[in-house]
Write an enzyme that holds these catalytic residues in place. Structure first.
Site, PDB file in Angstrom:
ATOM      1  N   ASP A  23      -5.674   2.486   8.445  1.00 32.43           N
ATOM      2  CA  ASP A  23      -6.891   2.261   8.514  1.00 32.43           C
ATOM      3  C   ASP A  23      -7.200   0.821   8.828  1.00 32.43           C
ATOM      4  OD1 ASP A  23      -7.424   4.813   8.016  1.00 32.43           O
ATOM      5  OD2 ASP A  23      -8.870   4.640   6.335  1.00 32.43           O
TER       6      ASP A  23
ATOM      7  N   ALA B   3      -5.635  10.555   8.583  1.00 36.24           N
ATOM      8  CA  ALA B   3      -4.331  10.472   7.959  1.00 36.24           C
ATOM      9  C   ALA B   3      -3.253  10.546   9.185  1.00 36.24           C
ATOM     10  CB  ALA B   3      -4.160  11.687   7.015  1.00 36.24           C
TER      11      ALA B   3
ATOM     12  N   GLY C 266      -0.427   4.453   0.533  1.00 34.65           N
ATOM     13  CA  GLY C 266      -1.111   5.648   1.092  1.00 34.65           C
ATOM     14  C   GLY C 266      -0.409   6.084   2.373  1.00 34.65           C
ATOM     15  N   PHE C 267      -0.962   6.936   3.119  1.00 32.89           N
ATOM     16  CA  PHE C 267      -0.242   7.329   4.438  1.00 32.89           C
ATOM     17  C   PHE C 267       0.667   6.433   4.979  1.00 32.89           C
ATOM     18  CE2 PHE C 267      -3.411  10.778   3.628  1.00 32.89           C
ATOM     19  CZ  PHE C 267      -2.956  11.910   3.299  1.00 32.89           C
TER      20      PHE C 267
ATOM     21  N   GLU D 222     -17.744  18.026   4.880  1.00 33.14           N
ATOM     22  CA  GLU D 222     -16.929  18.993   3.858  1.00 33.14           C
ATOM     23  C   GLU D 222     -17.765  18.573   2.554  1.00 33.14           C
ATOM     24  OE1 GLU D 222     -12.806  17.509   4.455  1.00 33.14           O
ATOM     25  OE2 GLU D 222     -12.661  19.550   5.514  1.00 33.14           O
TER      26      GLU D 222
ATOM     27  N   GLY E 277       1.041  -1.208  -0.181  1.00 32.25           N
ATOM     28  CA  GLY E 277      -0.064  -0.123  -0.110  1.00 32.25           C
ATOM     29  C   GLY E 277       0.790   1.279   0.012  1.00 32.25           C
TER      30      GLY E 277
END
Lengths: 451, 451
Positions: free
Chosen positions: A305, A322, A17-18, A175, A15
């Site tokens: 996550d 994040a 991602g962050f 948002e 992964g």
């Protein structure tokens, strides 16, 4: 394949991602490790701004950064594009669409997908906002709803096309409704002159008594008032119990005619985890020790996550945002090094850096330690924080220009239905239309018009 | 639907490309006409820069502009998103996926698609570069070829993955090989460290004796030299006679192992014309009078790439480039007004504004009347002309920044495989993979690896 001496440990990070990115960064400083980051996409996606893609404010390319670009500066980090299909823990081997891949140490940071909590019809008819493709789908769908509503003679169908239901009043939902409301009231109001804009309804369904549950009372009240000003109808203390092609049903029996339901109410671990033979906990997340390891396989770590670190019966993790992923990714990498070096491992302790959410132009809520503030200054804080975390000089520049353009002209630049699916839905023939294998299209999850 | 008095003429313009847009502009100044522009996409695409999307330099959104945005300033021009399926000339009615649409006057400006001249396998295995989706496909495919080549053990397959054949040495082919060569030599060279970059081959196949046939000799020689400097292998006086999944065959019998063939060698009129009962000429283009009218239906005009105005046996049209489409669109609109007002119509006469093409950074060829020049100043001319014709302040700003970024950093920002098809090709399983209904994917037109 590059050669390596036999003392070099092969580390696989699943992964980009962050969590995965910060794990790789942590390793890049250390000798004796060869890291391969594997992702199905060749880019890192800055998910906190994904809702702006779905509301025609940013282009998906602007919040994405090529992983290979990031790893240029890290000589011991490589990238490989692949999809993981399984894991053989005992033989330390991953299965993938490019064949088996062996490791000495593994960090699983595969992220999450939307959880529909088993609500009937939700996975079939509701939109999800977790990756670039889904964000493009939503943008294309909403613009198409307006295109069709403009010429739709049946008031019932027009109502369905112009009603937008967002499920979940957390930061993403809030948002998004803010951004959607401004898109509709500014750009689309000017684009669709013949349309009765008073017919447009934007609704936010939330189980708690208002938006941003968990935020301080003062910030929640501000958010509530802002949403009212933006003409968002808050349906609070409500749950969605069913989603159909042309309506949603609430727990109290109310039905809302709509062809657009966006589900931001929950997440679950990436489904790939189900094929890994790893212990799964609540919402399909992988159970780890407080040090982020698999109990029986200390060379396997989980971060972000998808990780559910447990201290006995108690989860010891931050929220699925994040900063939590970044902190876990970095710790997993450090702990994996310490594992190989025979040192003692550290348990994960979430450091709350604060939380912030924007609600339309010039307004946001910010909670930093003992500070709580709202309004324009909060909004500027939000902008600066997001620009700083966005990766890539070019992305920052262009996002900034887009925001300036949007701010001064009350305009959204990306009002484009693109890419269009090769099989565009013929108006009135949605039932004949298969959604399988199409991508980035409008209205492909919803029927358009019954004739 | 808006009300209109019975004297108002309903004008339909099919297509929001250069010809359609300039036709609408021409009408917007005149009372007594209600114009509806119909397009399957909700945006105008600036095709001259499409090759930069296919070479990861620009984002497709940056060269696209929402048609509704353009028509905000034109009170008598509306937009409708629809696909045309047929035409009933006698009843002045269009058939479409949103039902029948009537007109008093019609301008057909549907543009062109790629023509493969019936070369076996070309329409199946070659890429085309005529719309946003196709450009994204090519970008994704080329980046994926590098991703797979990086880990490909079989040198034969690696050779196929790293060989790129562009068919057609006109401006599109030349501009694309230049951009592709720089993408490969700069950004991808830095991204793919383990790869043997000397294995990369970029080839240009052209029937004439060099690139840019029809340009003055001096400019052709310059282009030829530039392409050599960029390591593009020119295969001139050659024709492709067959395209297969893993190779192309030339007229002289030579075979080139490749999984990437981009066909820029020819165009034909949009296939929709075949269902219109209109007279079709060479390459499926619609035959018109010199005044751009259908012979038997003086209220129907044709403009742009799809038009073939004939004076007896002689075509009276410019080349299929933007200035020709703009001039025809404007004249068709003027002539249609004159037709309704009983005035005399003007024949189309192409005004050659010159031609220009860029060949990699800091170099271009420009032919303006009696002026011919090359090099850096020609390149600046090319930049300015393209920025001026690009629609939208935001697009101009962002494209300019992208170009500056590219120029100073020798970098391409959009090295993203996005959107990804939901059914990604499993490495080695391409034969099981259906290409139907997928979009924007990598490698979906070519097999990846035989095992």
């Amino acid at each position: 394949m590059s050669k390596h001496n036999s003392n070099t440990k092969q580390i696989i990070v699943l992964g980009g991602g962050f969590a995965g990115l910060w794990a790789a960064k942590e390793f890049s400083k250390k000798d004796g490790y060869q890291i391969t980051v594997i992702d199905r996409n060749n880019y890192h996606l800055f998910q906190p701004l994904l809702y702006q893609v779905a509301s025609a404010g940013l282009e998906p390319e602007q919040i994405s950064y090529p992983l290979r670009g990031t790893f240029r500066k890290m000589p011991n980090v490589k990238f490989r594009m692949a999809e993981i299909t399984g894991l053989d823990l005992d033989n330390k081997t991953l299965h993938s669409d490019v064949g088996p891949i062996q490791y000495d140490g593994l960090i699983i940071a595969l992220g999450s997908v939307t959880s529909y909590f088993g609500v009937p019809g939700a996975s079939e008819f509701a939109f999800s906002l977790k990756n670039a493709e889904e964000a493009i789908d939503i943008r294309n769908h909403i613009l198409s709803c307006f295109e069709y509503a403009q010429y739709e003679p049946d008031p019932k169908v027009r109502e369905e096309l112009l009603t937008f239901v967002i499920v979940g009043g957390g930061p993403t939902g809030v948002e998004y409704v803010g951004a959607l409301s401004e898109l509709v009231n500014n750009s689309l109001h000017r684009d669709f002159k013949g349309l009765h804009h008073e017919d447009v309804r934007i609704m936010l369904v939330e189980g708690e008594d208002g938006p941003l549950n968990g935020y301080p009372e003062k910030l929640r009240n501000y958010a509530n008032k802002r949403l009212e000003n933006l003409n968002v109808r808050g349906l609070y203390k409500q749950h969605v119990v069913q989603v159909e092609a042309d309506k949603v049903t609430l727990k109290n029996g109310d039905e809302i005619s709509t062809r657009t339901v966006l589900w931001t109410a929950g997440i679950r671990g990436n489904r790939v985890a189900e094929n890994m033979g790893v212990p799964l906990g609540h919402a399909n997340r992988i159970i780890t020790t407080p040090t982020l390891q698999l109990e029986d396989h200390p060379e396997v770590f989980v971060a972000g996550d998808i990780a559910l670190p447990m201290d006995g019966d108690k989860p010891v993790t931050g929220p699925t945002v994040a900063p939590n992923a970044i902190q876990q990714g970095a710790l997993a990498a450090k702990n994996l090094q310490d594992h190989f070096e025979g040192k003692e491992l550290k348990p994960f302790i979430y450091f709350d850096k604060g939380s912030l959410a924007t609600i339309g132009r010039s307004s946001a809520v910010v909670h930093l330690g003992k500070f709580q503030f709202t309004g324009f200054f909060a909004w500027i804080t939000w902008l600066v924080v997001h620009l700083l975390y966005l990766i890539g000089f070019r992305n920052r520049t262009i996002v900034f220009i887009n925001w300036a353009f949007e701010y001064f002209l009350f305009e959204r630049g990306v009002r484009l239905i693109m890419p269009k699916a090769k099989d565009t839905i013929p108006h009135g023939k949605a039932d004949e239309y298969s959604t399988e294998g199409t991508e980035g299209t409008a209205l492909n999850k919803r029927s358009v018009k019954e004739e």
